[in-house]
Enzyme design. Structure first.
Site, PDB file in Angstrom:
ATOM      1  N   HIS A 249      71.615  11.565  27.727  1.00 29.75           N
ATOM      2  CA  HIS A 249      71.137  12.616  26.991  1.00 29.75           C
ATOM      3  C   HIS A 249      72.160  13.317  26.171  1.00 29.75           C
ATOM      4  CE1 HIS A 249      66.838  11.464  26.166  1.00 29.75           C
ATOM      5  NE2 HIS A 249      66.484  11.643  27.426  1.00 29.75           N
TER       6      HIS A 249
ATOM      7  N   ASP B  42      52.878  16.034  23.016  1.00 22.27           N
ATOM      8  CA  ASP B  42      52.718  15.742  24.201  1.00 22.27           C
ATOM      9  C   ASP B  42      51.573  14.601  24.137  1.00 22.27           C
ATOM     10  OD1 ASP B  42      54.484  17.130  25.660  1.00 22.27           O
ATOM     11  OD2 ASP B  42      52.905  18.532  26.648  1.00 22.27           O
TER      12      ASP B  42
ATOM     13  N   GLN C 298      60.406  24.697  31.711  1.00 18.93           N
ATOM     14  CA  GLN C 298      60.309  23.389  31.250  1.00 18.93           C
ATOM     15  C   GLN C 298      59.839  23.476  29.757  1.00 18.93           C
ATOM     16  OE1 GLN C 298      61.202  20.028  31.894  1.00 18.93           O
ATOM     17  NE2 GLN C 298      60.397  19.608  29.811  1.00 18.93           N
ATOM     18  N   CYS C 299      60.920  23.316  28.719  1.00 15.74           N
ATOM     19  CA  CYS C 299      60.604  23.579  27.264  1.00 15.74           C
ATOM     20  C   CYS C 299      60.297  22.450  26.507  1.00 15.74           C
ATOM     21  CB  CYS C 299      61.743  24.502  26.655  1.00 15.74           C
ATOM     22  SG  CYS C 299      61.977  26.226  27.502  1.00 15.74           S
ATOM     23  N   GLN C 300      60.864  21.201  26.720  1.00 14.96           N
ATOM     24  CA  GLN C 300      60.531  20.208  25.837  1.00 14.96           C
ATOM     25  C   GLN C 300      59.144  19.756  25.839  1.00 14.96           C
ATOM     26  OE1 GLN C 300      62.544  16.605  26.704  1.00 14.96           O
ATOM     27  NE2 GLN C 300      62.486  15.929  24.707  1.00 14.96           N
TER      28      GLN C 300
ATOM     29  N   TYR D  87      58.623  16.182  35.808  1.00 15.36           N
ATOM     30  CA  TYR D  87      59.198  14.799  35.045  1.00 15.36           C
ATOM     31  C   TYR D  87      60.066  14.443  36.110  1.00 15.36           C
ATOM     32  CZ  TYR D  87      57.135  16.510  30.902  1.00 15.36           C
ATOM     33  OH  TYR D  87      56.262  16.959  30.015  1.00 15.36           O
ATOM     34  N   GLY D  88      60.638  13.202  35.943  1.00 16.92           N
ATOM     35  CA  GLY D  88      61.554  12.355  36.891  1.00 16.92           C
ATOM     36  C   GLY D  88      62.986  13.130  36.548  1.00 16.92           C
TER      37      GLY D  88
ATOM     38  N   HIS E  81      70.357   8.144  32.656  1.00 15.03           N
ATOM     39  CA  HIS E  81      69.559   8.186  31.695  1.00 15.03           C
ATOM     40  C   HIS E  81      69.685   9.612  31.215  1.00 15.03           C
ATOM     41  CE1 HIS E  81      65.878   8.148  29.046  1.00 15.03           C
ATOM     42  NE2 HIS E  81      65.883   9.592  29.404  1.00 15.03           N
ATOM     43  N   GLU E  82      69.609  10.700  31.964  1.00 20.97           N
ATOM     44  CA  GLU E  82      69.898  11.947  31.720  1.00 20.97           C
ATOM     45  C   GLU E  82      71.144  12.218  31.127  1.00 20.97           C
ATOM     46  OE1 GLU E  82      67.044  13.162  31.336  1.00 20.97           O
ATOM     47  OE2 GLU E  82      65.797  11.972  32.625  1.00 20.97           O
TER      48      GLU E  82
ATOM     49  N   GLU F 116      65.083   9.134  22.840  1.00 19.18           N
ATOM     50  CA  GLU F 116      64.755   8.442  24.009  1.00 19.18           C
ATOM     51  C   GLU F 116      65.055   7.100  23.951  1.00 19.18           C
ATOM     52  OE1 GLU F 116      64.071   9.920  26.843  1.00 19.18           O
ATOM     53  OE2 GLU F 116      63.646  11.913  26.257  1.00 19.18           O
TER      54      GLU F 116
ATOM     55  N   TYR G  53      60.778   4.997  24.197  1.00 20.41           N
ATOM     56  CA  TYR G  53      61.690   4.675  25.237  1.00 20.41           C
ATOM     57  C   TYR G  53      61.902   3.284  24.731  1.00 20.41           C
ATOM     58  CZ  TYR G  53      61.033   9.033  27.740  1.00 20.41           C
ATOM     59  OH  TYR G  53      60.917  10.406  27.991  1.00 20.41           O
TER      60      TYR G  53
ATOM     61  N   MET H 145      65.120  15.812  33.387  1.00 23.26           N
ATOM     62  CA  MET H 145      65.146  16.734  31.972  1.00 23.26           C
ATOM     63  C   MET H 145      66.662  16.921  31.601  1.00 23.26           C
ATOM     64  SD  MET H 145      63.517  17.967  29.544  1.00 23.26           S
ATOM     65  CE  MET H 145      64.424  18.483  28.227  1.00 23.26           C
ATOM     66  N   GLU H 146      66.747  16.804  30.636  1.00 18.95           N
ATOM     67  CA  GLU H 146      68.492  16.899  30.285  1.00 18.95           C
ATOM     68  C   GLU H 146      68.988  17.987  29.750  1.00 18.95           C
ATOM     69  OE1 GLU H 146      65.903  15.140  28.522  1.00 18.95           O
ATOM     70  OE2 GLU H 146      66.078  15.163  26.549  1.00 18.95           O
TER      71      GLU H 146
HETATM   72  N1  BES Z   1      63.244  14.160  28.017  1.00 18.22           N
HETATM   73  C1  BES Z   1      62.838  13.323  28.896  1.00 18.22           C
HETATM   74  C2  BES Z   1      61.655  14.289  29.717  1.00 18.22           C
HETATM   75  C3  BES Z   1      60.639  14.732  28.707  1.00 18.22           C
HETATM   76  C4  BES Z   1      60.378  14.092  27.543  1.00 18.22           C
HETATM   77  C5  BES Z   1      59.999  15.880  28.968  1.00 18.22           C
HETATM   78  C6  BES Z   1      59.117  14.714  26.672  1.00 18.22           C
HETATM   79  C7  BES Z   1      59.010  16.627  28.212  1.00 18.22           C
HETATM   80  C8  BES Z   1      58.584  15.832  27.176  1.00 18.22           C
HETATM   81  C9  BES Z   1      63.649  12.827  29.968  1.00 18.22           C
HETATM   82  O1  BES Z   1      64.811  12.514  29.501  1.00 18.22           O
HETATM   83  C10 BES Z   1      63.189  11.628  30.506  1.00 18.22           C
HETATM   84  O2  BES Z   1      63.082  10.565  29.841  1.00 18.22           O
HETATM   85  N2  BES Z   1      62.693  11.346  31.997  1.00 18.22           N
HETATM   86  C11 BES Z   1      62.150  10.329  32.361  1.00 18.22           C
HETATM   87  C12 BES Z   1      63.191   9.642  33.374  1.00 18.22           C
HETATM   88  C13 BES Z   1      64.075   8.493  32.655  1.00 18.22           C
HETATM   89  C14 BES Z   1      64.697   7.845  33.807  1.00 18.22           C
HETATM   90  C15 BES Z   1      63.209   7.504  31.842  1.00 18.22           C
HETATM   91  C16 BES Z   1      61.061  10.864  33.367  1.00 18.22           C
HETATM   92  O3  BES Z   1      60.996  11.823  33.519  1.00 18.22           O
HETATM   93  O4  BES Z   1      60.280   9.930  33.901  1.00 18.22           O
HETATM   94 ZN    ZN Z   2      64.869  10.747  28.295  1.00 19.43          ZN
END
Ligand code: BES
Ligand code: ZN
Length: 620
Positions: free
Chosen positions: A306, A382, A138-140, A274-275, A302-303, A325, A390, A277-278
């Protein structure tokens, strides 16, 4: 004459990407389950973008063991700077001579990850609920540097070639180009194969992704596959096969044809933080998505979004994260509206507005991280993460849409994604692009002139509240208000109250109940859980919210089920608030639950709970 070198736009990298940029990356890596490390060599093709005066290449690394550096085939001098929090250790590579503007140099680095690596989740077979171990990256946002040395900034994009050895099947953020047997030797685990992939579209380092485990695949559409453990495969296929292609075709109409070839989904073990990751080619998704009711697949919309916003058109630094986002949230809701009807867009936006209000309340309404564009110099991206990019981003884009009018805005969408495809941008590039597009349209230009850009970009707190169409939520609010007056009105809950509701309606109801949950008593929250079926819901969005309501009411019948859920789900969004409220209700149980499950959580999630429960790095 030396060209003028602008300071890099991204403050969260130690690399000198204003002198060199990575154009191609070859990752030759091995996955070692026993040692829990990833090792091998990385070749970066670095193009000089200034004159030959610079004789040093600086790369990001974090907790990496660097063994060897070779530049254009010759061993090179290098040194690793001491750690600089939160960015890691700069790897400084000396060049014998400078590189002319436009010329490239190949840098090959041999390295291995260490036990402190923040990007890798490792699971024992028991934790992976499988007979085999598991690993995933998980790199982001800034963790790619803890897997391999790189220019770890979204302002640099590189094509990739992956050659990955592992004893178990491998996925990566590229298209597969083949699998070969590797002859086992003393260093190589039995059954090891070499899995190759390529990514021909340039991607930033945070989209580098690998996973390996007992992964099987099933088709979910003409250009889509789901990958997961064999036990979950059929359920995952059922959950996704109805909508995936529909979503792709819908977004193709809103923006333009899908560029990446395949759109696949990888359902991870429950510790995935996470929910979704794209990661390109394979969106990574939480298993809580597989709820048996197809009610959580907005995450997929959502993904998938991205693939345009973030992956093709990227924010140039995490200060402009709303471009990734906010746009993904906007496109996700446009897909929902096209597939399920217009009211769905606002239904989802109302849930989003509540999340925005909560985030603003949590930071405080004057906090700098409640701005759309944030200052992250010296900071950890973070720490700024919340619903604000978002939902304030979505609100801003919807506001701009209403300013210029829907039809004209719809023409701007493909223009924006065409202009910046394969590139990275900041908020000012976005603004300039929008204004230029409508330059010759005086009505739209007049409307855009009224936009207070500085307030939208830099004013902390909530933006003006949009008018939502509330047809789907009015019943939820009406029921919540009965619960608010439950004592005065002698309200008796019945299953009929929520008959025919979708999961998101339960979410809206529970979100409103949360505001007065501390005034409910145990008997009442128990009735809510059993009569409405929330306590036993298979939908994690519903059950996690219900537990929060009951925890706030100090309803001890949910303490044990909450602790159980916390041992089965590692998604930060659920885990953090549940620990917070469990800790207020029964601190001992919260601490015990964390200690019991400490190895189950992904390092990012573990760190956050630790901070929340014990204060920064201070476990007592
Ligand atoms: N890119 C994000 C997840 C993320 C953001 C990972 C920042 C690490 C750092 C992903 O696209 C995301 O937004 N996931 C959401 C789900 C979405 C439906 C809003 C999540 O994980 O809840
Ligand atoms: Zn996102």
């Amino acid at each position: 004459m030396a060209s003028i070198v602008n300071p890099p736009r991204d403050p969260n990298t130690l690399s000198n990407y204003n002198n060199f940029v990575t154009t191609h990356t070859i990752a030759n890596l091995g996955i070692h389950f026993e040692k829990r490390c990833v090792s091998g060599n990385i070749t970066l093709k670095l193009k000089s973008i200034t004159d030959a005066a610079t004789k040093e290449i600086v790369l990001d690394t974090s907790f990496l063991n660097i063994k060897d550096v070779v530049v254009n085939g010759r061993a090179s001098k290098w040194n690793l700077s001491s750690r600089f929090e939160p960015y890691g250790s700069a790897l400084k590579i000396s060049l014998e001579e400078g590189i002319d503007d436009g010329k490239s140099v190949d840098v090959n680095i041999t390295s291995e990850t260490t036990k402190d690596c923040t990007a890798l989740g490792w699971m024992t077979p028991a934790q992976a609920r499988s007979e085999y171990p598991y690993m995933y990256t998980q790199c982001q946002a800034i963790y790619a540097r803890s897997v391999f040395p790189c220019q770890d900034t979204p302002d640099v994009k590189s094509t990739f070639e992956f050659n990955i050895e592992s004893p178990l099947p491998v996925l990566a953020s590229g298209l597969s180009t083949g699998v070969q047997d590797v002859h086992s030797g003393s260093e190589v685990a039995a059954g090891t194969k070499l899995y190759s992939f390529e990514q021909k579209l340039p991607i930033p380092s945070y989209l580098f992704a690998l996973a390996s485990g007992n992964i099987e695949k099933a088709p979910i559409g003409p250009r889509s596959t789901v990958a997961t453990g064999p036990k979950q495969l059929q359920a995952a296929k059922w959950e996704l096969e109805e909508s995936t292609e529909k979503f792709i075709e819908t977004i193709e109409k809103i923006v333009y044809p899908y560029q990446w070839g395949h759109y696949n989904v990888f359902i991870l073990p429950p510790s995935f933080p996470y929910g979704g990751m794209e990661n390109p080619i394979y969106t990574y998704a939480t298993p809580t998505l597989i709820s048996g009711d197809r009610e959580n697949i907005d995450v997929i919309a959502h993904e998938l979004s991205h693939s345009y916003s973030g992956n093709l058109v990227s924010n140039c630094s995490w200060e402009h994260f709303w471009l990734n986002e906010g746009w993904a949230t906007y496109l996700e809701r446009r897909i929902q509206a096209a597939v399920h009807g217009k009211p769905r867009r606002d239904f989802s936006a109302i849930i989003g507005w509540k999340a925005l209000q909560d985030s603003v309340a949590q930071f405080g309404e004057t906090h700098e991280f409640t701005q759309l564009v944030v200052d992250l110099k010296g900071k950890d991206p973070d720490d700024a993460f919340s619903s604000i990019p978002y939902e304030k981003g979505y609100t801003f884009l919807s506001y701009l849409e209403s300013q210029v009018g829907e039809d004209k805005w719809n023409k701007f969408i493909p223009h924006y994604f065409n202009t910046f495809a394969r590139r990275s941008l900041d908020s000012y590039d976005f603004k300039a692009n929008l204004l230029a597009f409508f330059e010759s349209d005086s009505a739209a230009s007049d409307a855009l002139n009224k936009v207070d850009w500085d307030a939208w970009f830099y004013k902390p707190g909530l933006p003006p509240k949009p008018k939502f169409e509330t047809s789907l939520v009015d019943v939820c609010y009406a029921l919540a208000s009965k619960w608010k007056n439950i004592k005065a009105e002698k309200f008796e809950p019945k299953a009929q109250d929520v008959k025919g509701w979708c999961a998101n309606q339960a979410v809206v109801f529970l979100d409103s109940v949360q505001a007065f949950a501390h005034k409910l008593d145990k008997r009442e929250t128990q009735a809510m859980g059993s009569v409405y079926g929330f306590a036993k819901s298979r939908n994690a969005e519903v059950v996690a919210r219900y537990f929060q309501v009951a925890l706030k009411a100090k309803d001890d019948s949910v303490y044990k089920p909450t602790a159980e859920l916390l041992g089965n789900v590692g998604r930060i969004k659920f885990v953090r608030p549940l620990y917070k409220w469990l800790s207020e209700a029964d601190r001992k149980l919260a601490v015990k639950t964390f200690e019991k499950n400490i190895d189950f959580y992904h390092p990012i999630c573990r760190g956050l709970i630790e901070k929340d429960l014990f204060g920064k790095g201070n476990r007592i």
